[in-house]
Design a protein around this motif. Structure first.
Motif, PDB file in Angstrom:
ATOM      1  N   ALA A   1    -167.146 -12.155 -38.678  1.00  0.00           N
ATOM      2  CA  ALA A   1    -166.170 -12.774 -39.567  1.00  0.00           C
ATOM      3  C   ALA A   1    -165.179 -11.758 -40.110  1.00  0.00           C
ATOM      4  O   ALA A   1    -164.109 -12.127 -40.589  1.00  0.00           O
ATOM      5  N   SER A   2    -165.526 -10.461 -40.060  1.00  0.00           N
ATOM      6  CA  SER A   2    -164.679  -9.460 -40.704  1.00  0.00           C
ATOM      7  C   SER A   2    -164.142  -8.382 -39.766  1.00  0.00           C
ATOM      8  O   SER A   2    -163.363  -7.552 -40.200  1.00  0.00           O
ATOM      9  N   PHE A   3    -164.549  -8.382 -38.512  1.00  0.00           N
ATOM     10  CA  PHE A   3    -164.092  -7.330 -37.603  1.00  0.00           C
ATOM     11  C   PHE A   3    -163.794  -7.919 -36.238  1.00  0.00           C
ATOM     12  O   PHE A   3    -164.560  -8.721 -35.709  1.00  0.00           O
ATOM     13  N   ARG A   4    -162.656  -7.509 -35.676  1.00  0.00           N
ATOM     14  CA  ARG A   4    -162.334  -7.913 -34.315  1.00  0.00           C
ATOM     15  C   ARG A   4    -161.667  -6.752 -33.588  1.00  0.00           C
ATOM     16  O   ARG A   4    -161.226  -5.789 -34.217  1.00  0.00           O
ATOM     17  N   GLN A   5    -161.574  -6.863 -32.266  1.00  0.00           N
ATOM     18  CA  GLN A   5    -161.003  -5.803 -31.446  1.00  0.00           C
ATOM     19  C   GLN A   5    -159.796  -6.328 -30.679  1.00  0.00           C
ATOM     20  O   GLN A   5    -159.855  -7.397 -30.073  1.00  0.00           O
TER      21      GLN A   5
ATOM     22  N   GLY B   1    -150.736  -6.624 -44.309  1.00  0.00           N
ATOM     23  CA  GLY B   1    -151.160  -7.875 -44.899  1.00  0.00           C
ATOM     24  C   GLY B   1    -152.470  -7.669 -45.634  1.00  0.00           C
ATOM     25  O   GLY B   1    -152.625  -6.710 -46.387  1.00  0.00           O
ATOM     26  N   LEU B   2    -153.437  -8.523 -45.379  1.00  0.00           N
ATOM     27  CA  LEU B   2    -154.740  -8.395 -46.005  1.00  0.00           C
ATOM     28  C   LEU B   2    -155.737  -7.647 -45.123  1.00  0.00           C
ATOM     29  O   LEU B   2    -156.874  -7.412 -45.545  1.00  0.00           O
ATOM     30  N   SER B   3    -155.324  -7.277 -43.927  1.00  0.00           N
ATOM     31  CA  SER B   3    -156.226  -6.627 -42.978  1.00  0.00           C
ATOM     32  C   SER B   3    -155.986  -5.123 -42.915  1.00  0.00           C
ATOM     33  O   SER B   3    -154.910  -4.631 -43.279  1.00  0.00           O
ATOM     34  N   VAL B   4    -157.003  -4.395 -42.455  1.00  0.00           N
ATOM     35  CA  VAL B   4    -156.887  -2.958 -42.212  1.00  0.00           C
ATOM     36  C   VAL B   4    -157.080  -2.727 -40.719  1.00  0.00           C
ATOM     37  O   VAL B   4    -158.099  -3.121 -40.137  1.00  0.00           O
ATOM     38  N   TYR B   5    -156.088  -2.098 -40.101  1.00  0.00           N
ATOM     39  CA  TYR B   5    -156.110  -1.810 -38.677  1.00  0.00           C
ATOM     40  C   TYR B   5    -156.560  -0.353 -38.492  1.00  0.00           C
ATOM     41  O   TYR B   5    -156.048   0.552 -39.159  1.00  0.00           O
ATOM     42  N   VAL B   6    -157.488  -0.149 -37.560  1.00  0.00           N
ATOM     43  CA  VAL B   6    -158.065   1.177 -37.342  1.00  0.00           C
ATOM     44  C   VAL B   6    -157.835   1.605 -35.900  1.00  0.00           C
ATOM     45  O   VAL B   6    -158.074   0.832 -34.958  1.00  0.00           O
ATOM     46  N   SER B   7    -157.371   2.835 -35.731  1.00  0.00           N
ATOM     47  CA  SER B   7    -157.179   3.386 -34.395  1.00  0.00           C
ATOM     48  C   SER B   7    -158.077   4.603 -34.208  1.00  0.00           C
ATOM     49  O   SER B   7    -158.460   5.271 -35.170  1.00  0.00           O
ATOM     50  N   SER B   8    -158.397   4.882 -32.948  1.00  0.00           N
ATOM     51  CA  SER B   8    -159.303   5.980 -32.621  1.00  0.00           C
ATOM     52  C   SER B   8    -159.015   6.460 -31.215  1.00  0.00           C
ATOM     53  O   SER B   8    -158.801   5.653 -30.303  1.00  0.00           O
TER      54      SER B   8
ATOM     55  N   TYR C   1    -160.083  -5.033 -39.483  1.00  0.00           N
ATOM     56  CA  TYR C   1    -161.004  -5.484 -40.531  1.00  0.00           C
ATOM     57  C   TYR C   1    -160.267  -6.444 -41.438  1.00  0.00           C
ATOM     58  O   TYR C   1    -159.232  -6.100 -42.015  1.00  0.00           O
ATOM     59  N   SER C   2    -160.801  -7.661 -41.576  1.00  0.00           N
ATOM     60  CA  SER C   2    -160.165  -8.684 -42.394  1.00  0.00           C
ATOM     61  C   SER C   2    -161.136  -9.183 -43.460  1.00  0.00           C
ATOM     62  O   SER C   2    -162.348  -9.201 -43.239  1.00  0.00           O
ATOM     63  N   PRO C   3    -160.607  -9.605 -44.619  1.00  0.00           N
ATOM     64  CA  PRO C   3    -161.486 -10.104 -45.686  1.00  0.00           C
ATOM     65  C   PRO C   3    -162.113 -11.446 -45.326  1.00  0.00           C
ATOM     66  O   PRO C   3    -161.624 -12.145 -44.439  1.00  0.00           O
TER      67      PRO C   3
END
Length: 319
Positions: free
Chosen positions: A19-23, A301-308, A317-319
């Motif tokens: 519910a809170s993480f997608r790729q 927006g309300l999400s945090v995008y992570v790169s690696s 990562y979304s609320p």
């Protein structure tokens, strides 16, 4: 230089893990997204990656556009032969007013592109007659539109970055590119692995991370302290700080790592701090990334995008 020849349309799935993480996956040959730049207000974002002739991509809603380089660049661009020829996009920032994408390329220095598929223009390769060796982080001053970026080392380029870490190299610099005069100014020297750079929302200061030195410094751009700097974060529990991104609330997200007692190995974290270095939130990303380092965490927006650089996707990562 990184020759942007044309833009192609592809569509790749976004896979929800919970519910809170997608790729958001890169194309099959893509690997290692280093940084992200959002094209406001349309919701598109750019990222640089390797192991493909397409080493700069644009994702817009469910559509993915790839910016192609020369065919020789098929395969990794981090190897000793192809890297300096093909380039490797690191720090990215999009100026929504000028509608320009700025790129800190590890090999080609500072580039700019109008995001319409034309050739990326190389606008700076040195400062004070000292060539850039490893351009890394980048940000745009929201007030002046000037560009602040880092040169990680004067000795070790991307191919030899591990040697720089082992040698505790401290030859990095924080730099400013004036968009009106096209001049580059050295703001800080002797940085220990200069990595990320982020300007405050009011343009008063810029934060710079030292990946080797495990600390964050604040350099004042305006006011009575202009031209001076101080360490604002040097925490034994926060190591290898990488890119820094300003949030919509005016504080900052830092991609970093911490060593847990259970594993005794670094695990990735994202850290939220204010302009004085006060930590308000530390979030472990171990469940999704295990011990793989992250290079950036950016709020949109309300999400945090992570790169690696160690995976083939962008995490959301979304609320």
């Amino acid at each position: 230089m990184v020759s942007i020849l044309s833009i192609f349309f592809f569509c790749f799935p976004t896979v929800a893990l919970s519910a809170s993480f997608r790729q958001i996956f890169l194309p099959p040959t893509g690997f290692g997204p280093e940084s992200l730049a959002f094209e406001f207000p349309g919701g598109a974002f750019y990222s640089g990656f390797r192991k493909s002739r397409n080493n700069l991509l644009m994702i817009k809603h469910t559509a993915t556009y790839f910016v192609r380089t020369i065919a020789f660049c098929d395969g990794t661009t981090d190897d000793p032969v192809k890297g300096p020829i093909c380039g490797r996009p690191f720090g990215l920032a999009y100026d929504p007013i000028a509608r320009l994408l700025y790129i800190a390329d590890a090999y080609y220095g500072l580039l700019v592109d109008d995001s319409n598929g034309r050739l990326a223009k190389q606008i700076a390769t040195d400062a004070e007659r000292q060539p850039f060796v490893f351009c890394n982080g980048l940000d745009i001053d929201p007030i002046t539109r000037n560009i602040y970026f880092t040169d990680t080392s004067a000795v070790y380029d991307l191919r030899n970055s591990t040697k720089g870490l082992q040698a505790n190299d401290s030859t990095g610099r924080l730099l400013k590119y004036d968009v009106r005069t096209n001049q580059v100014t050295v703001l800080m020297r002797n940085l220990s692995g200069a990595a990320g750079a982020a300007v405050s929302g009011d343009g008063r200061f810029v934060l710079v991370s030292e990946f080797v030195g495990n600390r964050i410094q604040r350099y004042w751009l305006n006011g009575s302290n202009a031209g001076t700097s101080e360490i604002i974060l040097s925490n034994l529990n926060i190591v290898r700080p990488n890119n820094i991104k300003r949030t919509i609330l005016g504080d900052f997200l830092i991609a970093a790592a911490t060593v847990t007692q259970a594993s005794q190995t670094p695990v990735p974290i994202r850290v939220r701090v204010d302009g004085s270095g006060t930590i308000s939130e530390t979030v472990s990303l171990e469940a999704q990334y295990r011990s793989t380092p992250i290079s950036e965490a950016q709020q949109y927006g309300l999400s945090v995008y992570v790169s690696s650089r160690g995976v083939n996707f962008v995490g959301v990562y979304s609320p």
